[in-house]
Design a protein around this motif. Sequence first.
Motif, PDB file in Angstrom:
ATOM      1  N   SER A 240       0.861  -1.166   0.000  1.00  0.00           N
ATOM      2  CA  SER A 240       0.000   0.000   0.000  1.00  0.00           C
ATOM      3  C   SER A 240       0.905   1.225   0.000  1.00  0.00           C
ATOM      4  O   SER A 240       2.120   1.109   0.176  1.00  0.00           O
ATOM      5  CB  SER A 240      -0.921  -0.009   1.217  1.00  0.00           C
ATOM      6  N   SER A 241       0.345   2.389  -0.199  1.00  0.00           N
ATOM      7  CA  SER A 241       1.142   3.615  -0.303  1.00  0.00           C
ATOM      8  C   SER A 241       1.978   3.834   0.950  1.00  0.00           C
ATOM      9  O   SER A 241       1.531   3.540   2.058  1.00  0.00           O
ATOM     10  CB  SER A 241       0.231   4.814  -0.520  1.00  0.00           C
ATOM     11  N   ASN A 242       3.203   4.289   0.730  1.00  0.00           N
ATOM     12  CA  ASN A 242       4.136   4.605   1.804  1.00  0.00           C
ATOM     13  C   ASN A 242       4.508   3.397   2.650  1.00  0.00           C
ATOM     14  O   ASN A 242       4.885   3.536   3.816  1.00  0.00           O
ATOM     15  CB  ASN A 242       3.580   5.709   2.711  1.00  0.00           C
ATOM     16  N   GLN A 243       4.362   2.226   2.093  1.00  0.00           N
ATOM     17  CA  GLN A 243       4.742   0.991   2.764  1.00  0.00           C
ATOM     18  C   GLN A 243       5.709   0.208   1.880  1.00  0.00           C
ATOM     19  O   GLN A 243       5.716   0.379   0.660  1.00  0.00           O
ATOM     20  CB  GLN A 243       3.506   0.143   3.059  1.00  0.00           C
ATOM     21  N   PRO A 244       6.534  -0.667   2.473  1.00  0.00           N
ATOM     22  CA  PRO A 244       7.434  -1.480   1.642  1.00  0.00           C
ATOM     23  C   PRO A 244       6.672  -2.564   0.907  1.00  0.00           C
ATOM     24  O   PRO A 244       5.527  -2.887   1.238  1.00  0.00           O
ATOM     25  CB  PRO A 244       8.385  -2.089   2.674  1.00  0.00           C
ATOM     26  N   GLN A 245       7.314  -3.132  -0.079  1.00  0.00           N
ATOM     27  CA  GLN A 245       6.745  -4.262  -0.791  1.00  0.00           C
ATOM     28  C   GLN A 245       6.852  -5.528   0.054  1.00  0.00           C
ATOM     29  O   GLN A 245       7.839  -5.752   0.744  1.00  0.00           O
ATOM     30  CB  GLN A 245       7.502  -4.490  -2.102  1.00  0.00           C
ATOM     31  N   HIS A 246       5.810  -6.366  -0.048  1.00  0.00           N
ATOM     32  CA  HIS A 246       5.836  -7.695   0.551  1.00  0.00           C
ATOM     33  C   HIS A 246       5.784  -8.703  -0.584  1.00  0.00           C
ATOM     34  O   HIS A 246       4.980  -8.561  -1.505  1.00  0.00           O
ATOM     35  CB  HIS A 246       4.653  -7.892   1.494  1.00  0.00           C
ATOM     36  N   PHE A 247       6.638  -9.727  -0.513  1.00  0.00           N
ATOM     37  CA  PHE A 247       6.810 -10.667  -1.612  1.00  0.00           C
ATOM     38  C   PHE A 247       6.200 -12.027  -1.320  1.00  0.00           C
ATOM     39  O   PHE A 247       6.172 -12.483  -0.167  1.00  0.00           O
ATOM     40  CB  PHE A 247       8.304 -10.867  -1.897  1.00  0.00           C
ATOM     41  N   GLY A 248       5.741 -12.675  -2.401  1.00  0.00           N
ATOM     42  CA  GLY A 248       5.422 -14.089  -2.328  1.00  0.00           C
ATOM     43  C   GLY A 248       6.689 -14.918  -2.435  1.00  0.00           C
ATOM     44  O   GLY A 248       7.791 -14.367  -2.585  1.00  0.00           O
ATOM     45  N   ASP A 249       6.542 -16.226  -2.360  1.00  0.00           N
ATOM     46  CA  ASP A 249       7.705 -17.120  -2.399  1.00  0.00           C
ATOM     47  C   ASP A 249       8.118 -17.501  -3.813  1.00  0.00           C
ATOM     48  O   ASP A 249       9.068 -18.266  -3.991  1.00  0.00           O
ATOM     49  CB  ASP A 249       7.436 -18.374  -1.569  1.00  0.00           C
ATOM     50  N   GLY A 250       7.422 -16.992  -4.819  1.00  0.00           N
ATOM     51  CA  GLY A 250       7.876 -17.136  -6.186  1.00  0.00           C
ATOM     52  C   GLY A 250       7.390 -18.383  -6.895  1.00  0.00           C
ATOM     53  O   GLY A 250       6.940 -19.356  -6.289  1.00  0.00           O
ATOM     54  N   THR A 251       7.481 -18.326  -8.219  1.00  0.00           N
ATOM     55  CA  THR A 251       7.263 -19.481  -9.081  1.00  0.00           C
ATOM     56  C   THR A 251       8.564 -19.729  -9.842  1.00  0.00           C
ATOM     57  O   THR A 251       9.074 -18.826 -10.511  1.00  0.00           O
ATOM     58  CB  THR A 251       6.142 -19.244 -10.099  1.00  0.00           C
ATOM     59  N   ARG A 252       9.098 -20.945  -9.707  1.00  0.00           N
ATOM     60  CA  ARG A 252      10.303 -21.296 -10.456  1.00  0.00           C
ATOM     61  C   ARG A 252       9.865 -21.966 -11.745  1.00  0.00           C
ATOM     62  O   ARG A 252       9.285 -23.052 -11.723  1.00  0.00           O
ATOM     63  CB  ARG A 252      11.213 -22.202  -9.661  1.00  0.00           C
TER      64      ARG A 252
END
Lengths: 111, 111
Positions: B95-107
């Motif tokens: 959300s605005s003014n917040q860091p990014q949060h990541f998923g664990d990815g697709t290989r």
Amino acid sequence: EDQVTQSPEALRLQEGESSSLNCSYTVSGLRGLFWYRQDPGKGPEFLFTLYSAGEEKEKERLKATLTKKESFLHITAPKPEDSATYLCAVQTANTGNQFYFGTGTSLTVIP
Amino acid sequence: EADIYQTPRYLVIGTGKKITLECSQTMGHDKMYWYQQDPGMELHLIHYSYGVNSTEKGDLSSESTVSRIRTEHFPLTLESARPSHTSQYLCASRSSNQPQHFGDGTRLSIL
């Protein structure tokens, strides 16, 4: 051109041996600098946000600092579980919704 | 704890197939991102979205498309997979003014 450079690429420490990771940046108007930890097979996990020169943030054995040209991630008395890749990212005023990432520092802490 | 999910976690598929990588978040974040990550390289932005019905291209967007019909869902589609698409794909939200949060990815591996 906005650029983020991390050093060293890889670092091996003995357990308890303190050290620092570097993230240097050349961007037009820094809005925020972010540190992430990434374990193998996982996505980056957020650690810290720094907004202005002189700011410091701490969490357990980690301390992040920021100057006008670079940021340091200090690791005090590391443990093997601190082994991971540490990523740095910047958010700039020109591209507020985009983030530029460094290539990371791979940290290995040996028992 | 960030709640962002990516499926599948691993995919091996032949050249020329159409692939959709799924990303969902339950935090109500308006901004979502797709990145490509290769070993030892920085994260490269593929696409991002400011909100529903808004998408923008990043540096690596030319061979893929995205859609944002619902806030929580941001799928990435490769119309015709090629071996050069073999990589790890990471989804993030914030959300605005917040860091990014990541998923664990697709290989993804393209044969």
